[in-house]
Write a protein that holds these residues in place. Structure first.
Motif, PDB file in Angstrom:
ATOM      1  N   GLN A  80      -7.856  -5.786  -5.641  1.00  0.00           N
ATOM      2  CA  GLN A  80      -8.984  -6.307  -5.645  1.00  0.00           C
ATOM      3  C   GLN A  80      -9.804  -5.343  -5.993  1.00  0.00           C
ATOM      4  O   GLN A  80     -10.698  -6.163  -6.910  1.00  0.00           O
ATOM      5  CB  GLN A  80      -8.802  -7.372  -4.266  1.00  0.00           C
ATOM      6  CG  GLN A  80      -9.944  -8.297  -4.398  1.00  0.00           C
ATOM      7  CD  GLN A  80      -9.798  -9.410  -3.822  1.00  0.00           C
ATOM      8  OE1 GLN A  80      -8.480  -9.031  -2.325  1.00  0.00           O
ATOM      9  NE2 GLN A  80     -10.529 -10.087  -3.125  1.00  0.00           N
ATOM     10  N   ALA A  81     -10.309  -4.744  -5.716  1.00  0.00           N
ATOM     11  CA  ALA A  81     -11.683  -3.562  -6.104  1.00  0.00           C
ATOM     12  C   ALA A  81     -11.704  -2.688  -7.932  1.00  0.00           C
ATOM     13  O   ALA A  81     -12.075  -2.571  -8.328  1.00  0.00           O
ATOM     14  CB  ALA A  81     -12.135  -2.632  -5.286  1.00  0.00           C
ATOM     15  N   GLY A  82     -10.343  -3.471  -8.232  1.00  0.00           N
ATOM     16  CA  GLY A  82     -10.069  -2.837 -10.106  1.00  0.00           C
ATOM     17  C   GLY A  82      -9.510  -1.920 -10.111  1.00  0.00           C
ATOM     18  O   GLY A  82      -9.497  -0.805 -10.855  1.00  0.00           O
ATOM     19  N   GLU A  83      -8.917  -1.204  -8.760  1.00  0.00           N
ATOM     20  CA  GLU A  83      -7.679   0.039  -8.909  1.00  0.00           C
ATOM     21  C   GLU A  83      -6.709  -0.444 -10.623  1.00  0.00           C
ATOM     22  O   GLU A  83      -5.948  -1.482 -10.860  1.00  0.00           O
ATOM     23  CB  GLU A  83      -7.364   0.639  -8.023  1.00  0.00           C
ATOM     24  CG  GLU A  83      -6.064   1.823  -8.117  1.00  0.00           C
ATOM     25  CD  GLU A  83      -5.801   2.489  -6.948  1.00  0.00           C
ATOM     26  OE1 GLU A  83      -4.146   2.651  -6.791  1.00  0.00           O
ATOM     27  OE2 GLU A  83      -6.681   2.363  -5.442  1.00  0.00           O
ATOM     28  N   THR A  84      -6.661   0.232 -11.085  1.00  0.00           N
ATOM     29  CA  THR A  84      -5.260   0.273 -12.427  1.00  0.00           C
ATOM     30  C   THR A  84      -4.221   0.565 -11.672  1.00  0.00           C
ATOM     31  O   THR A  84      -3.717   2.319 -11.152  1.00  0.00           O
ATOM     32  CB  THR A  84      -5.315   1.379 -13.205  1.00  0.00           C
ATOM     33  OG1 THR A  84      -7.323   0.538 -13.924  1.00  0.00           O
ATOM     34  CG2 THR A  84      -4.691   0.785 -14.583  1.00  0.00           C
ATOM     35  N   PRO A  85      -2.895  -0.347 -11.582  1.00  0.00           N
ATOM     36  CA  PRO A  85      -2.407  -0.223 -10.789  1.00  0.00           C
ATOM     37  C   PRO A  85      -0.729   0.678 -11.567  1.00  0.00           C
ATOM     38  O   PRO A  85      -1.086   1.491 -13.260  1.00  0.00           O
ATOM     39  CB  PRO A  85      -1.249  -1.135 -11.193  1.00  0.00           C
ATOM     40  CG  PRO A  85      -1.968  -2.560 -11.666  1.00  0.00           C
ATOM     41  CD  PRO A  85      -3.392  -1.710 -11.518  1.00  0.00           C
ATOM     42  N   VAL A  86      -0.753   2.048 -11.546  1.00  0.00           N
ATOM     43  CA  VAL A  86       0.219   3.143 -11.655  1.00  0.00           C
ATOM     44  C   VAL A  86       1.857   2.864 -11.587  1.00  0.00           C
ATOM     45  O   VAL A  86       1.587   3.172 -10.065  1.00  0.00           O
ATOM     46  CB  VAL A  86      -0.323   3.987 -11.507  1.00  0.00           C
ATOM     47  CG1 VAL A  86       0.417   5.856 -12.483  1.00  0.00           C
ATOM     48  CG2 VAL A  86      -1.565   4.682 -12.033  1.00  0.00           C
ATOM     49  N   ILE A  87       2.508   3.138 -11.808  1.00  0.00           N
ATOM     50  CA  ILE A  87       4.371   2.742 -11.510  1.00  0.00           C
ATOM     51  C   ILE A  87       4.816   4.421 -10.589  1.00  0.00           C
ATOM     52  O   ILE A  87       5.035   4.596 -11.727  1.00  0.00           O
ATOM     53  CB  ILE A  87       4.968   2.185 -12.416  1.00  0.00           C
ATOM     54  CG1 ILE A  87       3.732   0.706 -12.715  1.00  0.00           C
ATOM     55  CG2 ILE A  87       6.405   1.623 -11.848  1.00  0.00           C
ATOM     56  CD1 ILE A  87       4.069   0.225 -11.846  1.00  0.00           C
ATOM     57  N   ALA A  88       5.085   4.766  -9.511  1.00  0.00           N
ATOM     58  CA  ALA A  88       5.240   5.690  -9.103  1.00  0.00           C
ATOM     59  C   ALA A  88       7.258   5.737  -9.152  1.00  0.00           C
ATOM     60  O   ALA A  88       7.397   4.452  -9.595  1.00  0.00           O
ATOM     61  CB  ALA A  88       5.145   5.963  -8.335  1.00  0.00           C
ATOM     62  N   PRO A  89       7.170   6.857 -10.428  1.00  0.00           N
ATOM     63  CA  PRO A  89       8.508   7.512 -10.453  1.00  0.00           C
ATOM     64  C   PRO A  89       9.622   6.354  -9.200  1.00  0.00           C
ATOM     65  O   PRO A  89       9.224   7.016  -8.039  1.00  0.00           O
ATOM     66  CB  PRO A  89       8.652   8.593 -10.938  1.00  0.00           C
ATOM     67  CG  PRO A  89       7.641   9.146 -10.935  1.00  0.00           C
ATOM     68  CD  PRO A  89       6.683   7.916 -10.428  1.00  0.00           C
ATOM     69  N   ILE A  90      10.858   6.485  -9.808  1.00  0.00           N
ATOM     70  CA  ILE A  90      11.781   6.050  -9.153  1.00  0.00           C
ATOM     71  C   ILE A  90      12.427   7.549  -8.702  1.00  0.00           C
ATOM     72  O   ILE A  90      12.923   8.250  -9.188  1.00  0.00           O
ATOM     73  CB  ILE A  90      12.891   4.851  -9.427  1.00  0.00           C
ATOM     74  CG1 ILE A  90      12.398   3.462 -10.374  1.00  0.00           C
ATOM     75  CG2 ILE A  90      13.906   5.241  -8.876  1.00  0.00           C
ATOM     76  CD1 ILE A  90      12.349   2.895  -9.312  1.00  0.00           C
ATOM     77  N   ILE A 122      -0.039   3.169   0.169  1.00  0.00           N
ATOM     78  CA  ILE A 122       1.341   2.133  -1.061  1.00  0.00           C
ATOM     79  C   ILE A 122       0.315   3.213  -2.003  1.00  0.00           C
ATOM     80  O   ILE A 122      -0.447   3.300  -2.624  1.00  0.00           O
ATOM     81  CB  ILE A 122       1.196   1.242  -0.662  1.00  0.00           C
ATOM     82  CG1 ILE A 122       1.933   0.633   0.248  1.00  0.00           C
ATOM     83  CG2 ILE A 122       2.125   0.300  -1.921  1.00  0.00           C
ATOM     84  CD1 ILE A 122       1.963  -0.865   0.894  1.00  0.00           C
ATOM     85  N   LEU A 123       1.620   3.356  -2.659  1.00  0.00           N
ATOM     86  CA  LEU A 123       0.888   4.173  -4.052  1.00  0.00           C
ATOM     87  C   LEU A 123       1.074   2.954  -5.106  1.00  0.00           C
ATOM     88  O   LEU A 123       0.500   2.671  -6.357  1.00  0.00           O
ATOM     89  CB  LEU A 123       2.018   5.537  -4.560  1.00  0.00           C
ATOM     90  CG  LEU A 123       2.075   6.496  -3.079  1.00  0.00           C
ATOM     91  CD1 LEU A 123       2.825   7.837  -3.681  1.00  0.00           C
ATOM     92  CD2 LEU A 123       0.616   7.308  -3.376  1.00  0.00           C
TER      93      LEU A 123
END
Length: 203
Positions: A80-90, A122-123
């Protein structure tokens, strides 16, 4: 359903906070949340209300639930604060700590001085997988997963993971996947908390 108030009245947000929604519901909530930042404030309020209810009623809960509830609220606040989501590797058999270096270098991904039992950050979250850094001080209690694979990559410290009658002695660099429908628990064997990348992947 596109209206925030209508979503609130369905009770889906309570299920979302408890981790009991399915992939379709998660996608719906995230779609409405993208257009209505108030949704994440509602999620936070629900999480705090559930925590207060548990404390007020003397419910002895699984010590894993509260850390992950608080980690979920923290993750929602960051988004909500604007962090850009980065998808962690499987996570997989050949995974190494360096695969997660961009997360491990973050200044906010640290263990607090006074946490009890389990602490999580949570990453990343996708409908396929939730990935977290988790610190376990002494043990994580018995669980069974019927709809998701739980995977561990040990970063620091050591632990034994008991899967029914089998015991796996893990050290930094080790990877382990918990089979579906198998009772398991974690016992820390080092003097320091065991720090792991933990991932739950939809079966």
């Amino acid at each position: 359903m596109e209206d925030l108030q209508e979503l609130i009245e369905t009770g889906l947000l309570e299920l979302y906070v408890l981790g009991d929604t399915n992939e379709q519901d998660n996608l719906l909530i995230e779609k409405i949340g993208a257009a209505n930042p108030q949704l994440w404030a509602e999620v936070d309020a629900i999480g705090l209300a559930l925590e207060k209810y548990a404390l007020d009623n003397g419910i002895v809960s699984n010590p894993i639930i509260l850390p992950f509830l608080m980690a979920t609220i923290d993750f929602s606040d960051r988004m909500q604060a604007g962090e850009t989501p980065v998808i962690a590797p499987i996570l997989h058999e050949g995974a190494v700590a360096a695969d997660y270096q961009q997360f491990l270098e973050r200044k906010d991904m640290i263990m607090p001085d006074n946490f009890k039992d389990v602490f999580a950050r949570i990453l990343s979250y996708t409908p396929e997988a939730i990935t977290a850094i988790v610190w376990i001080s002494q043990m994580a209690p018995q669980e069974v997963h019927d709809h998701e694979y739980e995977r561990f990559l040990i970063l620091e410290g050591t632990c034994d993971i008991h899967i029914e009658e089998d015991i796996f002695h893990l050290v930094p660099g080790d990877y382990l996947q918990i089979p579906l429908h198998k009772s398991h628990h974690v016992m820390v064997t080092s003097k320091i908390p065991c720090k792991v990348i933990l991932q739950r992947v939809a079966a």
